[in-house]
Motif scaffolding. Structure first.
Motif, PDB file in Angstrom:
ATOM      1  N   ALA A 246       0.832  -1.208   0.000  1.00 24.71           N
ATOM      2  CA  ALA A 246       0.000   0.000   0.000  1.00 24.71           C
ATOM      3  C   ALA A 246       0.863   1.254   0.000  1.00 24.71           C
ATOM      4  O   ALA A 246       0.497   2.284  -0.578  1.00 24.71           O
ATOM      5  N   GLY A 247       2.033   1.171   0.659  1.00 31.49           N
ATOM      6  CA  GLY A 247       2.937   2.308   0.710  1.00 31.49           C
ATOM      7  C   GLY A 247       3.821   2.451  -0.511  1.00 31.49           C
ATOM      8  O   GLY A 247       4.592   3.414  -0.621  1.00 31.49           O
ATOM      9  N   GLY A 248       3.735   1.500  -1.441  1.00 28.76           N
ATOM     10  CA  GLY A 248       4.489   1.624  -2.691  1.00 28.76           C
ATOM     11  C   GLY A 248       5.956   1.282  -2.580  1.00 28.76           C
ATOM     12  O   GLY A 248       6.770   1.817  -3.333  1.00 28.76           O
ATOM     13  N   LEU A 249       6.327   0.394  -1.645  1.00 28.42           N
ATOM     14  CA  LEU A 249       7.749   0.068  -1.476  1.00 28.42           C
ATOM     15  C   LEU A 249       8.350  -0.501  -2.759  1.00 28.42           C
ATOM     16  O   LEU A 249       9.427  -0.093  -3.184  1.00 28.42           O
ATOM     17  N   ARG A 250       7.649  -1.429  -3.385  1.00 27.62           N
ATOM     18  CA  ARG A 250       8.169  -2.064  -4.601  1.00 27.62           C
ATOM     19  C   ARG A 250       8.412  -1.020  -5.695  1.00 27.62           C
ATOM     20  O   ARG A 250       9.483  -0.966  -6.309  1.00 27.62           O
ATOM     21  N   THR A 251       7.419  -0.165  -5.938  1.00 24.14           N
ATOM     22  CA  THR A 251       7.538   0.872  -6.968  1.00 24.14           C
ATOM     23  C   THR A 251       8.639   1.863  -6.629  1.00 24.14           C
ATOM     24  O   THR A 251       9.405   2.299  -7.502  1.00 24.14           O
ATOM     25  N   THR A 252       8.750   2.221  -5.349  1.00 22.16           N
ATOM     26  CA  THR A 252       9.766   3.182  -4.929  1.00 22.16           C
ATOM     27  C   THR A 252      11.177   2.640  -5.163  1.00 22.16           C
ATOM     28  O   THR A 252      12.064   3.370  -5.641  1.00 22.16           O
ATOM     29  N   LEU A 253      11.410   1.370  -4.860  1.00 19.47           N
ATOM     30  CA  LEU A 253      12.728   0.781  -5.083  1.00 19.47           C
ATOM     31  C   LEU A 253      13.049   0.706  -6.575  1.00 19.47           C
ATOM     32  O   LEU A 253      14.181   0.986  -6.996  1.00 19.47           O
ATOM     33  N   ILE A 254      12.069   0.337  -7.384  1.00 24.14           N
ATOM     34  CA  ILE A 254      12.280   0.308  -8.833  1.00 24.14           C
ATOM     35  C   ILE A 254      12.629   1.706  -9.339  1.00 24.14           C
ATOM     36  O   ILE A 254      13.560   1.888 -10.143  1.00 24.14           O
ATOM     37  N   ASN A 255      11.902   2.710  -8.858  1.00 23.64           N
ATOM     38  CA  ASN A 255      12.173   4.093  -9.277  1.00 23.64           C
ATOM     39  C   ASN A 255      13.555   4.554  -8.830  1.00 23.64           C
ATOM     40  O   ASN A 255      14.229   5.306  -9.546  1.00 23.64           O
ATOM     41  N   ALA A 256      13.984   4.111  -7.658  1.00 20.45           N
ATOM     42  CA  ALA A 256      15.304   4.495  -7.151  1.00 20.45           C
ATOM     43  C   ALA A 256      16.413   3.944  -8.051  1.00 20.45           C
ATOM     44  O   ALA A 256      17.372   4.655  -8.384  1.00 20.45           O
ATOM     45  N   VAL A 257      16.291   2.681  -8.448  1.00 22.42           N
ATOM     46  CA  VAL A 257      17.294   2.080  -9.334  1.00 22.42           C
ATOM     47  C   VAL A 257      17.298   2.795 -10.682  1.00 22.42           C
ATOM     48  O   VAL A 257      18.363   3.075 -11.249  1.00 22.42           O
ATOM     49  N   GLU A 258      16.132   3.112 -11.196  1.00 22.33           N
ATOM     50  CA  GLU A 258      16.050   3.827 -12.479  1.00 22.33           C
ATOM     51  C   GLU A 258      16.682   5.212 -12.376  1.00 22.33           C
ATOM     52  O   GLU A 258      17.420   5.639 -13.276  1.00 22.33           O
ATOM     53  N   ALA A 259      16.426   5.918 -11.290  1.00 25.84           N
ATOM     54  CA  ALA A 259      16.979   7.262 -11.114  1.00 25.84           C
ATOM     55  C   ALA A 259      18.500   7.213 -10.999  1.00 25.84           C
ATOM     56  O   ALA A 259      19.210   8.044 -11.596  1.00 25.84           O
ATOM     57  N   ALA A 260      19.025   6.253 -10.251  1.00 27.56           N
ATOM     58  CA  ALA A 260      20.465   6.127 -10.099  1.00 27.56           C
ATOM     59  C   ALA A 260      21.120   5.736 -11.419  1.00 27.56           C
ATOM     60  O   ALA A 260      22.226   6.203 -11.752  1.00 27.56           O
ATOM     61  N   THR A 261      20.453   4.895 -12.193  1.00 30.45           N
ATOM     62  CA  THR A 261      20.968   4.500 -13.511  1.00 30.45           C
ATOM     63  C   THR A 261      21.041   5.704 -14.442  1.00 30.45           C
ATOM     64  O   THR A 261      22.041   5.904 -15.148  1.00 30.45           O
ATOM     65  N   ARG A 262      19.995   6.508 -14.451  1.00 29.57           N
ATOM     66  CA  ARG A 262      19.994   7.720 -15.293  1.00 29.57           C
ATOM     67  C   ARG A 262      21.122   8.644 -14.897  1.00 29.57           C
ATOM     68  O   ARG A 262      21.811   9.214 -15.754  1.00 29.57           O
ATOM     69  N   ARG A 263      21.358   8.798 -13.590  1.00 29.07           N
ATOM     70  CA  ARG A 263      22.415   9.704 -13.128  1.00 29.07           C
ATOM     71  C   ARG A 263      23.794   9.174 -13.522  1.00 29.07           C
ATOM     72  O   ARG A 263      24.660   9.955 -13.933  1.00 29.07           O
ATOM     73  N   ALA A 264      23.985   7.866 -13.435  1.00 32.17           N
ATOM     74  CA  ALA A 264      25.258   7.279 -13.859  1.00 32.17           C
ATOM     75  C   ALA A 264      25.493   7.532 -15.341  1.00 32.17           C
ATOM     76  O   ALA A 264      26.606   7.853 -15.773  1.00 32.17           O
ATOM     77  N   ARG A 265      24.427   7.403 -16.142  1.00 28.22           N
ATOM     78  CA  ARG A 265      24.542   7.644 -17.584  1.00 28.22           C
ATOM     79  C   ARG A 265      24.882   9.104 -17.859  1.00 28.22           C
ATOM     80  O   ARG A 265      25.712   9.408 -18.739  1.00 28.22           O
ATOM     81  N   GLU A 266      24.263  10.021 -17.110  1.00 29.55           N
ATOM     82  CA  GLU A 266      24.544  11.448 -17.281  1.00 29.55           C
ATOM     83  C   GLU A 266      25.997  11.762 -16.967  1.00 29.55           C
ATOM     84  O   GLU A 266      26.654  12.528 -17.685  1.00 29.55           O
ATOM     85  N   LEU A 267      26.524  11.165 -15.884  1.00 32.06           N
ATOM     86  CA  LEU A 267      27.909  11.407 -15.507  1.00 32.06           C
ATOM     87  C   LEU A 267      28.864  10.912 -16.591  1.00 32.06           C
ATOM     88  O   LEU A 267      29.873  11.552 -16.889  1.00 32.06           O
ATOM     89  N   GLY A 268      28.552   9.764 -17.176  1.00 30.59           N
ATOM     90  CA  GLY A 268      29.377   9.240 -18.251  1.00 30.59           C
ATOM     91  C   GLY A 268      29.366  10.137 -19.469  1.00 30.59           C
ATOM     92  O   GLY A 268      30.414  10.371 -20.099  1.00 30.59           O
ATOM     93  N   GLU A 269      28.196  10.669 -19.819  1.00 27.35           N
ATOM     94  CA  GLU A 269      28.092  11.572 -20.966  1.00 27.35           C
ATOM     95  C   GLU A 269      28.870  12.856 -20.719  1.00 27.35           C
ATOM     96  O   GLU A 269      29.528  13.380 -21.625  1.00 27.35           O
ATOM     97  N   GLN A 270      28.832  13.353 -19.484  1.00 26.00           N
ATOM     98  CA  GLN A 270      29.590  14.565 -19.142  1.00 26.00           C
ATOM     99  C   GLN A 270      31.090  14.319 -19.267  1.00 26.00           C
ATOM    100  O   GLN A 270      31.833  15.172 -19.753  1.00 26.00           O
ATOM    101  N   PHE A 271      31.537  13.145 -18.840  1.00 28.91           N
ATOM    102  CA  PHE A 271      32.965  12.816 -18.929  1.00 28.91           C
ATOM    103  C   PHE A 271      33.388  12.714 -20.385  1.00 28.91           C
ATOM    104  O   PHE A 271      34.468  13.189 -20.763  1.00 28.91           O
ATOM    105  N   LEU A 272      32.546  12.108 -21.219  1.00 33.98           N
ATOM    106  CA  LEU A 272      32.878  11.999 -22.648  1.00 33.98           C
ATOM    107  C   LEU A 272      32.977  13.370 -23.302  1.00 33.98           C
ATOM    108  O   LEU A 272      33.849  13.622 -24.137  1.00 33.98           O
ATOM    109  N   GLU A 273      32.090  14.281 -22.912  1.00 36.09           N
ATOM    110  CA  GLU A 273      32.089  15.619 -23.492  1.00 36.09           C
ATOM    111  C   GLU A 273      33.377  16.377 -23.182  1.00 36.09           C
ATOM    112  O   GLU A 273      33.937  17.058 -24.045  1.00 36.09           O
ATOM    113  N   LYS A 274      33.867  16.250 -21.958  1.00 35.66           N
ATOM    114  CA  LYS A 274      35.076  17.010 -21.585  1.00 35.66           C
ATOM    115  C   LYS A 274      36.353  16.339 -22.027  1.00 35.66           C
ATOM    116  O   LYS A 274      37.411  16.945 -22.037  1.00 35.66           O
ATOM    117  N   SER A 275      36.275  15.030 -22.370  1.00 35.67           N
ATOM    118  CA  SER A 275      37.490  14.341 -22.780  1.00 35.67           C
ATOM    119  C   SER A 275      37.686  14.437 -24.292  1.00 35.67           C
ATOM    120  O   SER A 275      38.673  14.063 -24.827  1.00 35.67           O
TER     121      SER A 275
END
Length: 275
Positions: A246-275
């Motif tokens: 009812a509190g959405g634990l399953r959905t919240t954990l899935i969203n957390a992994v997705e958000a962290a994955t997006r941030r990792a991808r953004e950091l990689g793109e930033q590194f590629l741009e400056k290199s």
């Protein structure tokens, strides 16, 4: 026993975990390990504790090493790569633990023929219970992958994935310990709320997470099957599970992994741009 000389560029917690694990497993001798860093007192501690060689000269360490582990923080990696590029040749294996930094970006600094393996370990490596994914670059050989696997298996379990999946690994197991610590803290708080002493609640919560994970690994059972073994009809566990759903634990954990994955991808793109 690995015969290669291994240099760790960066003497932080992950480097220490790997050094400790290699020596404890008998996979390396202290004299075959070099650790570098900026803080003299940190290097003195590593030398005193583990008997390894230390230096503040990254370039000198790379020149002597057969395997170079890039264990600096991602924001410092570009500077270190530029610093040591002249000492990297096709005979050296480069292993990176820098989150979000693509192999292509490292090749731009070290040369297109560099033998690179990108990895994503996590902090339980500090106690020999880590989970690490490895991805070999185009020029890394099967032997190179075997060497890297042996290094990281000294502090936990390993798996090989395509590089395009490493951001997802970062979102799941790389960032996952933070999610689990939050869950343990919340369970402990709940225990205190229903009357348990703080230390007792924390001890029980942590052991429950550890034991449940070990049960799943050793039995190979699906987590849903193990969950069902705990939930008797009309019992306490099903009442608690209903609240979690009812509190959405399953959905919240899935969203957390997705958000962290997006941030990792953004950091990689930033590194590629400056290199």
């Amino acid at each position: 026993m690995l015969e290669q000389t291994i240099a760790f560029l960066g003497a932080g917690n992950m480097a220490e975990a790997l050094i400790k694990g290699l020596l404890r497993a008998g996979n390396a001798k202290p004299e075959s390990i070099i650790a570098t860093g900026r803080r003299g007192e940190r290097l003195e501690m590593l030398q005193r504790t583990y008997g390894v060689r230390t230096t503040q000269d990254n370039l000198a360490a790379v020149r002597e090493a057969d395997v170079v582990v890039l264990s600096v923080k991602p924001q410092a990696l570009d500077k270190v790569l530029v610093q040591v590029a002249t000492a990297v040749d096709p005979h050296k294996l480069i292993i990176s633990v820098a989150a979000g930094v693509p192999i292509a970006a490292m090749e731009r600094r070290l040369g297109a023929g560099a033998r690179i393996i990108r990895t994503m370990p996590n902090t339980p490596s500090l106690v020999g219970m880590g989970a690490c994914a490895l991805s070999p670059g185009e020029h890394a050989s099967e032997e190179d992958l075997a060497v890297a696997t042996r290094i990281f298996q000294s502090v936990g379990t390993t798996t090989v994935v395509d590089e395009n999946l490493l951001d997802a690994v970062t979102g799941l197991s790389g960032s996952g310990p933070a999610y689990i610590f939050l869950i343990i803290e919340a369970l402990s708080d709940a225990g205190v709320k229903v009357g348990l002493p703080r230390y007792t609640a924390l001890k029980l919560a942590a052991q429950t997470v550890l034991g449940s994970a070990q049960l799943l690994i050793e039995t190979g059972a699906h987590p849903g099957q193990l969950k069902d073994q705990v939930t008797s009809p009309g019992g306490t566990a099903i009442a608690g599970l209903h609240t979690l759903e009812a509190g959405g634990l399953r959905t919240t954990l899935i969203n957390a992994v997705e958000a962290a994955t997006r941030r990792a991808r953004e950091l990689g793109e930033q590194f590629l741009e400056k290199s």
